[in-house]
Design a protein around this motif. Structure first.
Motif, PDB file in Angstrom:
ATOM      1  N   GLU A 123       0.825  -1.207   0.000  1.00  0.00           N
ATOM      2  CA  GLU A 123       0.000   0.000   0.000  1.00  0.00           C
ATOM      3  C   GLU A 123       0.863   1.263   0.000  1.00  0.00           C
ATOM      4  O   GLU A 123       0.627   2.194  -0.767  1.00  0.00           O
ATOM      5  CB  GLU A 123      -0.935   0.022   1.210  1.00  0.00           C
ATOM      6  CG  GLU A 123      -1.816   1.255   1.241  1.00  0.00           C
ATOM      7  CD  GLU A 123      -2.714   1.337   2.462  1.00  0.00           C
ATOM      8  OE1 GLU A 123      -3.384   2.371   2.609  1.00  0.00           O
ATOM      9  OE2 GLU A 123      -2.737   0.403   3.270  1.00  0.00           O
ATOM     10  N   VAL A 124       1.880   1.274   0.866  1.00  0.00           N
ATOM     11  CA  VAL A 124       2.755   2.456   0.945  1.00  0.00           C
ATOM     12  C   VAL A 124       3.483   2.669  -0.372  1.00  0.00           C
ATOM     13  O   VAL A 124       3.526   3.790  -0.899  1.00  0.00           O
ATOM     14  CB  VAL A 124       3.751   2.325   2.124  1.00  0.00           C
ATOM     15  CG1 VAL A 124       4.842   3.384   2.041  1.00  0.00           C
ATOM     16  CG2 VAL A 124       3.017   2.415   3.456  1.00  0.00           C
ATOM     17  N   PHE A 125       4.038   1.609  -0.939  1.00  0.00           N
ATOM     18  CA  PHE A 125       4.770   1.753  -2.191  1.00  0.00           C
ATOM     19  C   PHE A 125       3.834   2.165  -3.334  1.00  0.00           C
ATOM     20  O   PHE A 125       4.223   2.938  -4.218  1.00  0.00           O
ATOM     21  CB  PHE A 125       5.521   0.473  -2.540  1.00  0.00           C
ATOM     22  CG  PHE A 125       6.643   0.152  -1.579  1.00  0.00           C
ATOM     23  CD1 PHE A 125       7.330   1.150  -0.908  1.00  0.00           C
ATOM     24  CD2 PHE A 125       7.014  -1.158  -1.321  1.00  0.00           C
ATOM     25  CE1 PHE A 125       8.358   0.869  -0.019  1.00  0.00           C
ATOM     26  CE2 PHE A 125       8.033  -1.459  -0.434  1.00  0.00           C
ATOM     27  CZ  PHE A 125       8.711  -0.451   0.214  1.00  0.00           C
ATOM     28  N   ALA A 126       2.609   1.673  -3.306  1.00  0.00           N
ATOM     29  CA  ALA A 126       1.634   2.081  -4.323  1.00  0.00           C
ATOM     30  C   ALA A 126       1.309   3.571  -4.187  1.00  0.00           C
ATOM     31  O   ALA A 126       1.187   4.279  -5.195  1.00  0.00           O
ATOM     32  CB  ALA A 126       0.362   1.243  -4.207  1.00  0.00           C
ATOM     33  N   ARG A 127       1.198   4.053  -2.949  1.00  0.00           N
ATOM     34  CA  ARG A 127       0.916   5.482  -2.734  1.00  0.00           C
ATOM     35  C   ARG A 127       2.110   6.340  -3.151  1.00  0.00           C
ATOM     36  O   ARG A 127       1.934   7.433  -3.699  1.00  0.00           O
ATOM     37  CB  ARG A 127       0.567   5.755  -1.272  1.00  0.00           C
ATOM     38  CG  ARG A 127      -0.694   5.083  -0.797  1.00  0.00           C
ATOM     39  CD  ARG A 127      -1.926   5.674  -1.492  1.00  0.00           C
ATOM     40  NE  ARG A 127      -3.109   4.928  -1.109  1.00  0.00           N
ATOM     41  CZ  ARG A 127      -4.179   5.454  -0.561  1.00  0.00           C
ATOM     42  NH1 ARG A 127      -4.254   6.739  -0.360  1.00  0.00           N
ATOM     43  NH2 ARG A 127      -5.194   4.681  -0.244  1.00  0.00           N
ATOM     44  N   ILE A 128       3.308   5.864  -2.884  1.00  0.00           N
ATOM     45  CA  ILE A 128       4.504   6.599  -3.316  1.00  0.00           C
ATOM     46  C   ILE A 128       4.522   6.674  -4.842  1.00  0.00           C
ATOM     47  O   ILE A 128       4.766   7.735  -5.422  1.00  0.00           O
ATOM     48  CB  ILE A 128       5.792   5.944  -2.771  1.00  0.00           C
ATOM     49  CG1 ILE A 128       5.886   6.129  -1.250  1.00  0.00           C
ATOM     50  CG2 ILE A 128       7.025   6.516  -3.463  1.00  0.00           C
ATOM     51  CD1 ILE A 128       7.006   5.348  -0.591  1.00  0.00           C
ATOM     52  N   GLU A 129       4.239   5.554  -5.490  1.00  0.00           N
ATOM     53  CA  GLU A 129       4.212   5.527  -6.954  1.00  0.00           C
ATOM     54  C   GLU A 129       3.127   6.459  -7.494  1.00  0.00           C
ATOM     55  O   GLU A 129       3.359   7.213  -8.450  1.00  0.00           O
ATOM     56  CB  GLU A 129       3.971   4.099  -7.448  1.00  0.00           C
ATOM     57  CG  GLU A 129       3.973   3.974  -8.953  1.00  0.00           C
ATOM     58  CD  GLU A 129       3.733   2.543  -9.422  1.00  0.00           C
ATOM     59  OE1 GLU A 129       3.402   2.390 -10.617  1.00  0.00           O
ATOM     60  OE2 GLU A 129       3.861   1.607  -8.628  1.00  0.00           O
ATOM     61  N   ALA A 130       1.943   6.414  -6.876  1.00  0.00           N
ATOM     62  CA  ALA A 130       0.849   7.280  -7.318  1.00  0.00           C
ATOM     63  C   ALA A 130       1.229   8.745  -7.164  1.00  0.00           C
ATOM     64  O   ALA A 130       0.963   9.564  -8.059  1.00  0.00           O
ATOM     65  CB  ALA A 130      -0.422   6.966  -6.526  1.00  0.00           C
ATOM     66  N   TYR A 131       1.846   9.083  -6.033  1.00  0.00           N
ATOM     67  CA  TYR A 131       2.265  10.469  -5.816  1.00  0.00           C
ATOM     68  C   TYR A 131       3.317  10.879  -6.840  1.00  0.00           C
ATOM     69  O   TYR A 131       3.257  11.980  -7.401  1.00  0.00           O
ATOM     70  CB  TYR A 131       2.797  10.659  -4.393  1.00  0.00           C
ATOM     71  CG  TYR A 131       3.241  12.073  -4.147  1.00  0.00           C
ATOM     72  CD1 TYR A 131       2.316  13.076  -3.907  1.00  0.00           C
ATOM     73  CD2 TYR A 131       4.590  12.417  -4.203  1.00  0.00           C
ATOM     74  CE1 TYR A 131       2.714  14.391  -3.718  1.00  0.00           C
ATOM     75  CE2 TYR A 131       5.003  13.717  -4.012  1.00  0.00           C
ATOM     76  CZ  TYR A 131       4.066  14.702  -3.773  1.00  0.00           C
ATOM     77  OH  TYR A 131       4.462  15.999  -3.596  1.00  0.00           O
ATOM     78  N   GLU A 134       1.698  11.561 -10.023  1.00  0.00           N
ATOM     79  CA  GLU A 134       0.894  12.785  -9.922  1.00  0.00           C
ATOM     80  C   GLU A 134       1.752  14.034 -10.102  1.00  0.00           C
ATOM     81  O   GLU A 134       1.338  14.994 -10.753  1.00  0.00           O
ATOM     82  CB  GLU A 134       0.209  12.816  -8.555  1.00  0.00           C
ATOM     83  CG  GLU A 134      -0.660  14.021  -8.305  1.00  0.00           C
ATOM     84  CD  GLU A 134      -1.247  14.003  -6.905  1.00  0.00           C
ATOM     85  OE1 GLU A 134      -1.228  15.055  -6.245  1.00  0.00           O
ATOM     86  OE2 GLU A 134      -1.712  12.933  -6.476  1.00  0.00           O
ATOM     87  N   VAL A 135       2.948  14.041  -9.524  1.00  0.00           N
ATOM     88  CA  VAL A 135       3.810  15.222  -9.622  1.00  0.00           C
ATOM     89  C   VAL A 135       4.785  15.136 -10.785  1.00  0.00           C
ATOM     90  O   VAL A 135       5.601  16.017 -10.978  1.00  0.00           O
ATOM     91  CB  VAL A 135       4.584  15.476  -8.290  1.00  0.00           C
ATOM     92  CG1 VAL A 135       3.613  15.742  -7.163  1.00  0.00           C
ATOM     93  CG2 VAL A 135       5.534  14.348  -7.967  1.00  0.00           C
ATOM     94  N   GLY A 136       4.709  14.039 -11.553  1.00  0.00           N
ATOM     95  CA  GLY A 136       5.554  13.893 -12.734  1.00  0.00           C
ATOM     96  C   GLY A 136       6.999  13.542 -12.434  1.00  0.00           C
ATOM     97  O   GLY A 136       7.897  13.898 -13.197  1.00  0.00           O
TER      98      GLY A 136
END
Length: 169
Positions: A123-131, A134-136
């Motif tokens: 979950e944490v790594f997925a959120r890091i990837e998503a972020y 998001e910021v490119g």
């Protein structure tokens, strides 16, 4: 001619490096901000203490057998001594195998740790990837356990933003 080639290579490398967008996060700080992770770590620590108590009891039993043997050694026949020594060695080997079954790479504690921590990590790594998407960002560096990270500009540090994103779920 060499100077010209080296200068061209340096300029090209600098251009490539500066064109990449990167962010730095501290994964240790992120994990510590997740309540489920802290709870899992506390449970694992408690389980480890419980297992260590069981292992200590097995080794204490071996020590008691050995101390009794040392006390009685002089009055035992050579066959009885050999039998007692074999019994002590067998108990010690059993205690070591038990310890390995709990704390080894394939042990109960490691399997429990993987079962509890892996979903949180995903979950944490997925959120890091998503972020990062998001910021490119093209690259995410982890500053928590990287001994080669000598300096980072606080403007590229994005740990708090990832923590905020995790808390939004």
């Amino acid at each position: 001619m060499k100077r010209l080639i080296l200068m061209a290579a340096a300029i090209l490398t600098a251009g490539i490096v500066s064109a990449q967008n990167y962010i730095i996060v501290n994964s240790e700080k992120i994990f510590k901000s997740v309540d489920a992770y802290n709870t899992a770590i506390e449970q694992l620590d408690s389980l480890a203490k419980q297992y260590q108590g069981q292992v200590d009891a097995k080794f204490a039993e071996v020590e008691t057998l050995y101390n009794n043997y040392q006390y009685q050694k002089a009055s035992l026949s050579s066959a009885a001594r050999q039998a007692r020594e074999n019994e002590i060695l067998a108990k010690e080997k059993e205690a070591q195998q038990y310890q390995e079954s709990l704390f080894g790479k394939e042990g109960t504690l490691m399997k429990t740790r993987i079962k509890m921590i892996t979903p949180i990590q995903k979950e944490v790594f997925a959120r890091i990837e998503a972020y990062a998407k998001e910021v490119g960002a093209d690259l995410v560096l982890d500053s928590s356990n990287n001994p080669t990270l000598l300096y980072n500009n606080p403007t590229v540090e994005r740990t708090q933003q990832v923590i905020d994103l995790l808390k939004q779920k």
